[in-house]
Design an enzyme around this catalytic site. Structure first.
Site, PDB file in Angstrom:
ATOM      1  N   CYS A  45       0.717  -1.908   5.123  1.00 48.43           N
ATOM      2  CA  CYS A  45       1.433  -1.853   6.417  1.00 48.43           C
ATOM      3  C   CYS A  45       2.877  -2.313   6.256  1.00 48.43           C
ATOM      4  CB  CYS A  45       0.756  -2.752   7.445  1.00 48.43           C
ATOM      5  SG  CYS A  45      -0.916  -2.271   7.829  1.00 48.43           S
TER       6      CYS A  45
HETATM    7  C1  BEZ Z   1      -2.861  -3.057   4.078  1.00 46.74           C
HETATM    8  O1  BEZ Z   1      -2.036  -2.799   4.927  1.00 46.74           O
HETATM    9  O2  BEZ Z   1      -2.567  -3.275   2.922  1.00 46.74           O
HETATM   10  C2  BEZ Z   1      -4.320  -3.118   4.450  1.00 46.74           C
HETATM   11  C3  BEZ Z   1      -4.684  -3.513   5.719  1.00 46.74           C
HETATM   12  C4  BEZ Z   1      -6.026  -3.593   6.037  1.00 46.74           C
HETATM   13  C5  BEZ Z   1      -6.991  -3.261   5.088  1.00 46.74           C
HETATM   14  C6  BEZ Z   1      -6.584  -2.846   3.831  1.00 46.74           C
HETATM   15  C7  BEZ Z   1      -5.245  -2.769   3.502  1.00 46.74           C
END
Ligand code: BEZ
Length: 211
Positions: A45
């Site tokens: 994200c």
């Molecule tokens: C991420 O943004 O890296 C992420 C968020 C939730 C679960 C897995 C990855």
């Protein structure tokens, strides 16, 4: 209930990093893109928000506002913002909705319990000036989105909203387009003065008409 193409995008009022926003009012008469993030302070994200921030001018040029959502509150988002700026080379320059109670996530069916019952998937909704949903995309949390693809679809949607054409496989802005089958051969000659190539009666192409 899942949101389908052609549905009116559900309206909502929510706190964001840029103050309280009423979605339809905030969209105004232009296009909009709403996308969800599973959680604050997560790596994929963080890269996505920096990626959208870096390319915001390209959305502006298409009269399109962008808005993110994550299932934490705005206080948390504001702390995360500093990390995004520090690590991604771009400051967050569009609103990020605080959705700690999952109000908007539920409205848009962004939580898929068989994937994860508290975090959102990575949803994308493109909303047209008529407030109707023109595109939905759903990615798993482990896959960051492709901004080139989102811009590509936006270009196709904006083109096909104004001309009786469709865009072929792997089309990008500037490529030849397909003439809608509702247009007769005779009308095609008039509507598409750059030329019509008839490959099959149902497959006719023309140079992109809005360039
Ligand atoms: C991420 O943004 O890296 C992420 C968020 C939730 C679960 C897995 C990855």
């Amino acid at each position: 209930m899942a949101i389908r193409l052609g549905d009116v995008a559900p309206d909502f009022t929510a706190d964001t990093t840029e103050g309280t926003i009423s979605f339809h009012e905030w969209l105004g008469n232009g296009w909009g893109i709403l996308f969800s993030h599973p959680k604050d302070f997560t790596p994929v994200c963080t890269t996505e928000l920096g990626g959208f921030a870096k390319r915001k001018a390209e959305f502006d040029a298409r009269n399109t506002k962008i808005i993110g959502l994550s299932v934490d509150d705005v206080t948390s988002h504001n702390k995360w913002k500093a990390d995004i700026g520090e690590t991604q080379g771009a400051e967050l320059n569009f609103p990020l909705i605080g959705d700690e109670n999952h109000v908007v996530a539920d409205l848009y069916d962004m939580i898929h319990p068989n994937a994860n019952d508290t975090l959102t998937v990575r949803s994308v909704f493109i909303v047209g000036p008529d407030k109707k949903v023109k595109l939905t995309l759903t990615y798993p949390a482990s896959t960051g989105r492709n901004i080139d693809e989102i811009l590509r679809v936006l270009d196709s949607l904006q083109l096909t909203a104004g001309y009786s054409v469709a865009t072929p496989v792997n089309w990008t802005n500037g490529g030849d387009v397909i003439i809608a089958n509702s247009v007769s051969d005779e009308d095609a000659q008039i509507k598409f003065p750059k030329g019509v190539t008839k490959i099959k009666p149902y497959l006719r192409t023309t140079p992109q008409p809005n360039l």
